[in-house]
Design a protein around this motif. Structure first.
Motif, PDB file in Angstrom:
ATOM      1  N   ARG A  21     -11.811 -10.082  26.516  1.00  0.00           N
ATOM      2  CA  ARG A  21     -10.754  -9.983  27.526  1.00  0.00           C
ATOM      3  C   ARG A  21     -10.885 -11.091  28.575  1.00  0.00           C
ATOM      4  NH1 ARG A  21      -5.581  -8.935  28.323  1.00  0.00           N
ATOM      5  NH2 ARG A  21      -5.206  -8.071  30.376  1.00  0.00           N
ATOM      6  N   LEU A  25      -7.923 -13.910  29.237  1.00  0.00           N
ATOM      7  CA  LEU A  25      -7.354 -14.153  30.557  1.00  0.00           C
ATOM      8  C   LEU A  25      -7.703 -15.529  31.115  1.00  0.00           C
ATOM      9  CD1 LEU A  25      -8.054 -10.681  32.226  1.00  0.00           C
ATOM     10  CD2 LEU A  25      -5.870 -11.537  31.323  1.00  0.00           C
ATOM     11  N   LYS A  35     -13.254 -10.190  41.613  1.00  0.00           N
ATOM     12  CA  LYS A  35     -12.156  -9.236  41.423  1.00  0.00           C
ATOM     13  C   LYS A  35     -12.655  -7.806  41.215  1.00  0.00           C
ATOM     14  CE  LYS A  35      -7.722  -8.842  39.145  1.00  0.00           C
ATOM     15  NZ  LYS A  35      -6.763  -9.455  38.250  1.00  0.00           N
ATOM     16  N   SER A  36     -13.807  -7.669  40.550  1.00  0.00           N
ATOM     17  CA  SER A  36     -14.334  -6.333  40.242  1.00  0.00           C
ATOM     18  C   SER A  36     -15.231  -5.769  41.340  1.00  0.00           C
ATOM     19  CB  SER A  36     -15.115  -6.376  38.929  1.00  0.00           C
ATOM     20  OG  SER A  36     -16.296  -7.153  39.082  1.00  0.00           O
ATOM     21  N   SER A  63     -10.313  -2.251  35.585  1.00  0.00           N
ATOM     22  CA  SER A  63      -9.310  -2.536  36.602  1.00  0.00           C
ATOM     23  C   SER A  63      -9.148  -4.035  36.811  1.00  0.00           C
ATOM     24  CB  SER A  63      -9.709  -1.852  37.914  1.00  0.00           C
ATOM     25  OG  SER A  63      -8.770  -2.149  38.922  1.00  0.00           O
ATOM     26  N   GLY A  66      -7.413  -5.578  33.779  1.00  0.00           N
ATOM     27  CA  GLY A  66      -6.071  -5.093  33.468  1.00  0.00           C
ATOM     28  C   GLY A  66      -5.978  -4.267  32.199  1.00  0.00           C
ATOM     29  N   THR A  68      -7.550  -0.316  30.275  1.00  0.00           N
ATOM     30  CA  THR A  68      -8.108   1.002  30.574  1.00  0.00           C
ATOM     31  C   THR A  68      -9.585   1.039  30.207  1.00  0.00           C
ATOM     32  OG1 THR A  68      -7.644   1.919  28.391  1.00  0.00           O
ATOM     33  CG2 THR A  68      -5.887   2.105  30.064  1.00  0.00           C
TER      34      THR A  68
END
Length: 92
Positions: A21, A25, A35-36, A63, A66, A68
């Protein structure tokens, strides 16, 4: 491996999905850290090998990425059954 809520997950697979992921991105580990809210060291450990992940960590990562939590940690077949959508990092 069991998570805090007794959901079975494979740590190596979860880490692989997180790496996939991040790549999808075009995100850096530093950006994911910011961001986390997780430390760069934690992100580095996760992306460089299977790491034991708490559900709190998975939630923060999901989160920030983006997706689950389930997409990151569920068994491929279970995730497909529940959502009917591809799992993170899976080729269509």
């Amino acid at each position: 491996m069991k998570s805090e809520n007794n959901m079975t997950y494979n740590a190596a697979l979860a880490c692989s999905r997180i790496r996939a992921r991040i790549k999808e991105l075009g995100m850096t580990q530093i950006a994911l850290s910011e961001k986390s809210g997780l430390s760069y060291r934690t992100i580095h450990k996760i992306t460089h090998g299977p790491a034991n992940l708490t559900m709190a960590t998975v939630s923060k990562l999901a989160s920030a990425l983006g997706v689950t939590c389930e997409e990151l940690i569920m068994d491929d077949d279970d995730a497909k059954e529940r959502q009917g959508t591809p799992v993170v990092g899976e080729q269509q």
